[in-house]
Design an enzyme around this catalytic site. Structure first.
Site, mmCIF file in Angstrom:
data_model
loop_
_atom_site.group_PDB
_atom_site.id
_atom_site.type_symbol
_atom_site.label_atom_id
_atom_site.label_comp_id
_atom_site.label_asym_id
_atom_site.label_seq_id
_atom_site.Cartn_x
_atom_site.Cartn_y
_atom_site.Cartn_z
ATOM 1 N N GLU A 166 0.839 -1.202 0.000
ATOM 2 C CA GLU A 166 0.000 0.000 0.000
ATOM 3 C C GLU A 166 0.875 1.253 0.000
ATOM 4 O O GLU A 166 0.561 2.244 -0.659
ATOM 5 C CB GLU A 166 -0.908 -0.023 1.244
ATOM 6 C CG GLU A 166 -2.066 0.946 1.213
ATOM 7 C CD GLU A 166 -3.174 0.567 0.234
ATOM 8 O OE1 GLU A 166 -2.975 -0.335 -0.602
ATOM 9 O OE2 GLU A 166 -4.243 1.209 0.305
ATOM 10 N N THR A 187 -6.884 9.900 -4.645
ATOM 11 C CA THR A 187 -6.758 9.751 -3.195
ATOM 12 C C THR A 187 -5.944 10.893 -2.585
ATOM 13 O O THR A 187 -6.275 11.431 -1.538
ATOM 14 C CB THR A 187 -6.079 8.407 -2.860
ATOM 15 O OG1 THR A 187 -6.828 7.377 -3.474
ATOM 16 C CG2 THR A 187 -6.041 8.170 -1.364
#
Lengths: 321, 321
Positions: B143, B196
Site C-alpha cells: 500500500e 486519493t
C-alpha cells in the site's frame, strides 16, 4: 411525565440509597466512557413528611462545603425537579440526609453520586414510577446544576452501573457495555486540589487529526476488548494521547505513579475523570491492590496524603440499603 | 522470516486468486475501520517458471494505466519483496497475470485488492508458509508503494476478510470485528475522478476536540452495535462529522444520493474510502439493492455514468479460485 400515576397509598415513609463513585473517561474515552465502582459512594436517606416541598436535613462528610439551602443544593434541586415533572410537587414533602463517603473534587464523580442517590431515592420512595432510562435526563440536569455542564460520563455509570458509553447527546444515547469479570480498579486520590473547571480549561480546543485517529483507534480497541474479555487488548488500548499530557501537569508524581502501576502488572494507568484521582486498571484484585498500595506508599514518601480504593466494576449502580 | 522452510517439491505450478474490494473508514471510522465485499475484486493468476525473478505477463481491466515493469508494478514488487524476505529470490521464478474487475481510483481499495491477491497467490503457490498475520506487513508495504502511505484500512479487510479495526500502527494491531449477518452494502461508483491524494489534502490537520468526541462516540457505538448485532445502534452511530463535510465537495450529487439512500431505508450512507464511490449500509440485501438502484437512477438522470455493486460483508477475504 404527566402520564405517570403515583399511588400515594404506596409511597414509602423512608428510604436509604447508596450510589457509587465513578471513573469517567476510562483513560482513553474522554467524555464518552465511564464505569462505576463498589466503593466509595454517597448515601441519601429520604423521609416523607407532611409539609409539601423538599428540604435538606443534614449533610455529613462534606467538610461544610455543600449548601443546605434546598434550592442551591444539587440533590434537593434535582428531587424537586422530578416532583415538578411528575406534577406532584404540591402533594408530597420529603426531607433529605446526605452522607458523603468520598471527597469533593476528587475526580470520582462525587456530585454525580449524590445526584443519582437522591433521584434514585425519590423514585424508590414513590414506588419506582420511572425506569432508569427515564431518570437519566434528570441526572444529567443535576450534573449541569453541579458543574455548569451537562456531561453524562459520571452520572450514566453511577445510575446504570457497569461500564457505560455515551454515544451522543442529541438525543442522549447511553449504551451499557459488557464488563469482563476480572477487571479491577486500583484508585488513589492524592489530597491535592484540582477543580474540574481548571482541568477542563487546560484542554486545547483543537487537536491534531492524527492524534484523534490514534485516540479513536484505542477507543475502538477498548470496546472490542470489553466484548471479548480480551485483557491484553484492553491494556493495549487504554492510552490517552490527547488529554493526559496536559492534565497530568496538575497531578503531582503522575508519571512516577504510572511507572509503579505498570511495574506491578497493571493493564493501564491514568487519570480518573479530571483528576486528581488516578486509576490503575488491572486483571484481578490482587494486582489492582498491589498497584494502589505501591502508589500510596510513594505518595506518602513524598509527603502527599492520599486515599486508596480497590474495587471490581460495580455492575448494579445505585441500591436501596 | 529466514526460519520459514520452503519445500520446493511441493511448490505449485500455478494458482489463481481473487481478492475483494473494500470499503475503508466504514463511514465514521476514518483510517481505522474497513470491510470487505464479495464483489468487485481483483484476480491474480500466478505461474511458476524456470527463470528466477518476478515478471508481469499481462494486465487486464486497467485501461492501460498500470505499469508492466515488474519493479514499478506494486503486485510484482510485493511478491519480490516476500521472496526476498524468505531468502528464496534466486531459487524461484514466477509470472503474473493481473485481471482487474474494478476501476482504479474508485475508493474501493483497488490497489489493495491487487496487492493482497498477489501476496496471497505467492504464499499459496509456495505451500502457505506464512499466516495471514505474517502476510499483513507485506500488504501494508504494498500500500505504501502504491499510494505513498502505509495505511492498512483497505489491505487489512482485503486480506483478513470481514470487518477489521486497525487499533494502532506501532506495532500494527489488526482486530477482526464481528459481522452481523444481515449487514449489506449498496455501493455506487460515479465515474468521476477523485485522486486519493487530493481527497487527503482537503482534510484539515487540526479538528475541534468537540467534533472528535462526537466522532469517537459514534465509533464506539458502531463497535458495540457490531458486537450486539444492533442494527439501530449501527445506524445511529454511522455518522461522520469530520471528514465527510470536506470530501463530499468532490463527489457530485452527494447529499442528493444520501437523501435517496435514507429514503429507501438505509441505516447509513457515506463515502467509501476517499471516494468517489459511495456506500449505503442496510439491513438486508433488498434495501441495499433498492438504495443503490435509486442512487444510480439519479446519477443517470444527471448524465453521470456509474457502476453499482450490492454485497454482504465478505467474511473470507482472498480465496483460491
Amino acid at each position: 411525565m404527566e402520564d405517570k400515576r403515583i399511588d400515594f397509598q404506596n409511597v414509602k415513609n423512608e428510604v436509604r440509597v447508596f450510589a457509587p463513585a465513578t471513573v469517567a473517561n476510562m483513560i482513553c474515552g474522554f467524555d464518552i466512557l465511564g464505569f462505576a465502582v463498589d466503593f466509595p459512594g454517597d448515601e441519601v436517606k429520604m423521609y416523607r413528611v407532611e409539609e409539601p416541598g423538599v428540604r435538606i436535613r443534614s449533610i455529613e462528610g462534606d467538610e461544610g462545603r455543600l449548601p443546605l439551602d434546598a434550592d442551591r443544593n444539587t440533590v434537593s434541586a434535582c428531587v424537586k425537579m422530578l416532583l415538578e415533572a411528575l406534577g406532584i410537587q404540591e402533594q408530597i414533602g420529603v426531607e433529605i440526609e446526605l452522607i458523603k463517603h468520598m471527597p469533593i473534587g476528587s475526580g470520582l464523580g462525587s456530585s454525580s453520586a449524590s445526584t443519582v442517590a437522591g433521584l434514585f431515592a425519590i423514585n424508590n420512595l414513590l414506588g419506582d414510577p420511572l425506569t432508569k432510562e427515564e431518570l437519566m435526563p434528570f441526572c444529567v440536569e443535576g450534573e449541569r446544576l453541579a458543574c455548569g455542564h451537562g456531561h453524562a460520563d459520571n452520572v450514566a455509570p453511577a445510575l446504570m452501573g457497569g461500564i457505560t458509553l455515551i454515544r451522543g447527546y442529541n438525543p442522549l444515547d447511553v449504551i451499557k457495555l459488557p464488563v469482563p469479570t476480572e477487571l479491577y480498579a486500583g484508585i488513589v486520590f492524592p489530597k491535592v486540589d484540582v477543580p474540574t473547571r481548571d482541568a477542563r480549561q487546560l484542554i486545547k480546543e483543537k487537536v491534531l487529526l492524527k492524534d484523534a485517529v490514534t485516540q479513536w483507534g484505542n477507543i475502538a480497541g477498548l470496546i472490542a476488548g470489553l466484548y471479548d474479555s480480551d485483557y491484553d487488548l484492553i491494556g493495549r488500548s487504554m492510552h490517552d494521547v490527547l488529554i493526559e499530557p496536559t492534565r497530568a501537569i496538575l497531578i503531582p508524581e503522575f508519571y512516577e505513579m504510572k511507572q509503579l502501576a505498570l511495574e506491578e502488572g497493571a493493564l493501564s494507568f491514568g487519570i480518573s475523570g479530571s483528576g486528581p484521582s488516578v486509576v490503575a486498571i488491572a486483571r484481578g484484585k490482587d494486582i489492582a491492590e498491589k498497584a494502589a498500595t505501591r502508589i500510596q506508599q510513594h505518595l506518602t514518601a513524598c509527603d502527599i496524603e492520599s486515599f486508596k480504593y480497590v474495587s471490581a466494576v460495580n455492575v448494579d449502580g445505585p441500591k436501596v440499603i
